[in-house]
Design a protein around this motif. Structure first.
Motif, PDB file in Angstrom:
ATOM      1  N   ALA A  46      -3.317  14.237   1.849  1.00 17.46           N
ATOM      2  CA  ALA A  46      -3.985  13.264   1.227  1.00 17.46           C
ATOM      3  C   ALA A  46      -4.377  13.952  -0.459  1.00 17.46           C
ATOM      4  CB  ALA A  46      -5.543  12.898   1.767  1.00 17.46           C
ATOM      5  N   PRO A  47      -4.049  13.041  -1.159  1.00 14.72           N
ATOM      6  CA  PRO A  47      -4.079  13.356  -2.524  1.00 14.72           C
ATOM      7  C   PRO A  47      -5.556  13.688  -3.249  1.00 14.72           C
ATOM      8  CG  PRO A  47      -3.568  11.215  -2.531  1.00 14.72           C
ATOM      9  CD  PRO A  47      -3.434  11.802  -1.329  1.00 14.72           C
ATOM     10  N   GLY A  48      -5.973  14.575  -3.873  1.00 14.38           N
ATOM     11  CA  GLY A  48      -7.337  14.710  -4.699  1.00 14.38           C
ATOM     12  C   GLY A  48      -7.723  13.400  -5.361  1.00 14.38           C
ATOM     13  N   ASP A  49      -6.533  13.237  -5.937  1.00 12.09           N
ATOM     14  CA  ASP A  49      -6.645  11.758  -6.961  1.00 12.09           C
ATOM     15  C   ASP A  49      -5.459  10.730  -6.747  1.00 12.09           C
ATOM     16  OD1 ASP A  49      -7.466  10.272  -9.213  1.00 12.09           O
ATOM     17  OD2 ASP A  49      -6.314  11.167 -10.536  1.00 12.09           O
ATOM     18  N   GLY A  70       0.867  -1.344   0.019  1.00 16.48           N
ATOM     19  CA  GLY A  70       0.042  -0.044   0.105  1.00 16.48           C
ATOM     20  C   GLY A  70       0.847   1.281   0.017  1.00 16.48           C
ATOM     21  N   VAL A  71       0.336   2.398  -0.466  1.00 16.03           N
ATOM     22  CA  VAL A  71       0.944   3.614  -0.473  1.00 16.03           C
ATOM     23  C   VAL A  71       0.208   4.615   0.067  1.00 16.03           C
ATOM     24  CG1 VAL A  71       1.851   5.493  -1.970  1.00 16.03           C
ATOM     25  CG2 VAL A  71       2.259   2.925  -2.637  1.00 16.03           C
ATOM     26  N   SER A  72       0.594   5.397   1.027  1.00 17.30           N
ATOM     27  CA  SER A  72      -0.365   6.440   1.531  1.00 17.30           C
ATOM     28  C   SER A  72       0.282   7.788   1.432  1.00 17.30           C
ATOM     29  CB  SER A  72      -0.532   6.418   3.166  1.00 17.30           C
ATOM     30  OG  SER A  72       0.455   6.202   3.707  1.00 17.30           O
ATOM     31  N   ASP A 117       4.346   7.603   2.023  1.00 17.21           N
ATOM     32  CA  ASP A 117       4.676   6.037   2.852  1.00 17.21           C
ATOM     33  C   ASP A 117       4.352   4.875   2.012  1.00 17.21           C
ATOM     34  OD1 ASP A 117       6.015   6.872   5.324  1.00 17.21           O
ATOM     35  OD2 ASP A 117       3.983   7.950   5.901  1.00 17.21           O
ATOM     36  N   ALA A 118       5.142   4.071   1.864  1.00 24.47           N
ATOM     37  CA  ALA A 118       4.852   2.636   1.250  1.00 24.47           C
ATOM     38  C   ALA A 118       5.181   1.560   2.299  1.00 24.47           C
ATOM     39  CB  ALA A 118       5.756   2.274   0.220  1.00 24.47           C
TER      40      ALA A 118
END
Length: 294
Positions: free
Chosen positions: A42-45, A36-38, A72-73
């Motif tokens: 927070a990105p809009g897309d 997962g990637v965060s 973060d991955a």
């Protein structure tokens, strides 16, 4: 396994577009339990896609003004050692040239692109000459590749200050020093300049715990190595010239391409008036049994 990338700026970034190769590949020798990637803010897309080499790529757009961007991955993978067809490795290296031998193996057509020159692995004369000492007439593929790997480790010094991300193969020959990315590009230029197909592999290498001392969190880093096409078996023999070893179950494969330019961990475009920025990267690759118990 975690990988944190943090960009800090001295003025607001109004908009940030990015592309990340941070999700490990599913492979016959590598099973991915989670990935997962965060991103903060927070990105809009954010969208995951697969590129032309089969790598998982994350595209994102952060449209909230920010002075800092953190990516973060986190992944959990299982890797087993790869076994190779020894008869295929015993064939003369000259057979492993897909452009000259397009019908030698069913996978020759797919390997052809990786026998061509790429922007970060130019076929400079020094690379062709250096490889000639390993690629002697009729020498078995496995023996020739192992010899080239040994020589790179012996003749070139690992030095984080010797090169930058823009350094060329010619620069590495001049300084006789560099990092894993440089040594991978050097090996690619050596092999491709003689017609062999080889690809750049981006990933991670788990470090071993020092007896009597805790493992250093964040001490690991992104890593790079090379995989060379072997006709007959259509396998790719992966070797790590930085550490003078064949790739093992300590190597986690994230992505591959022609060179670093195809598979950087993170790249992008920002819109800002900022004049200064800093980049911090922290990577940790830990065996499951090393994780703290709750």
């Amino acid at each position: 396994m975690t990988h944190r990338t943090t960009y800090s700026y001295d003025d607001d970034v109004r908009s940030s577009f990015g592309l990340a190769h941070l999700r490990p590949r599913e492979l016959p020798w590598q099973q991915v339990s989670s990935r997962g990637v965060s991103i903060d803010p927070a990105p809009g897309d954010i969208t995951d896609d697969t590129d032309c080499y089969g790598n998982v790529v994350s595209y994102f757009h952060v449209n909230e003004p920010h002075l800092q961007l953190t990516i973060d991955a986190a992944s959990e993978v299982s890797v087993v050692p790869t076994t190779y067809d020894q008869d295929a490795l015993a064939e003369p290296w000259e057979r492993a040239r897909p452009i000259l031998n397009p019908t030698i193996s069913p996978g020759a057509w797919a390997a052809t692109e990786f026998a061509l020159e790429s922007p970060k692995a130019r076929h400079v004369d020094a690379a062709h000459e250096y490889a000639s000492a390993s690629l002697t007439l009729g020498r078995p593929i496995g023996e020739a590749l192992t010899d080239l790997m040994h020589r790179i480790k012996t003749d070139f010094h690992y030095d984080k200050t010797a090169t930058t991300v823009t350094s060329t193969v010619a620069d590495v020959f001049e300084t006789r020093a560099g990092v894993c990315q440089d040594f991978a590009h050097l090996a690619l230029a050596c092999l491709r300049s003689h017609g062999m197909a080889a690809r750049y592999v981006s990933g991670y290498l788990a470090t071993r715990r020092t007896p009597g001392k805790p493992r250093l969190i964040g001490a690991d880093a992104s890593h790079a190595w090379v995989a060379t096409w072997i006709p007959g078996s259509d396998q790719w023999l992966a070797f790590d010239p930085t550490n003078d070893q064949l790739v093992s179950d300590r190597h986690v494969t994230v992505a591959w391409g022609r060179d670093y330019g195809d598979v950087p961990p993170v790249k992008g475009v920002i819109f800002t008036e900022a004049k200064k920025s800093t980049l911090r990267v922290a990577v940790d690759v830990a065996p499951i049994e090393d994780e703290p118990q709750g």
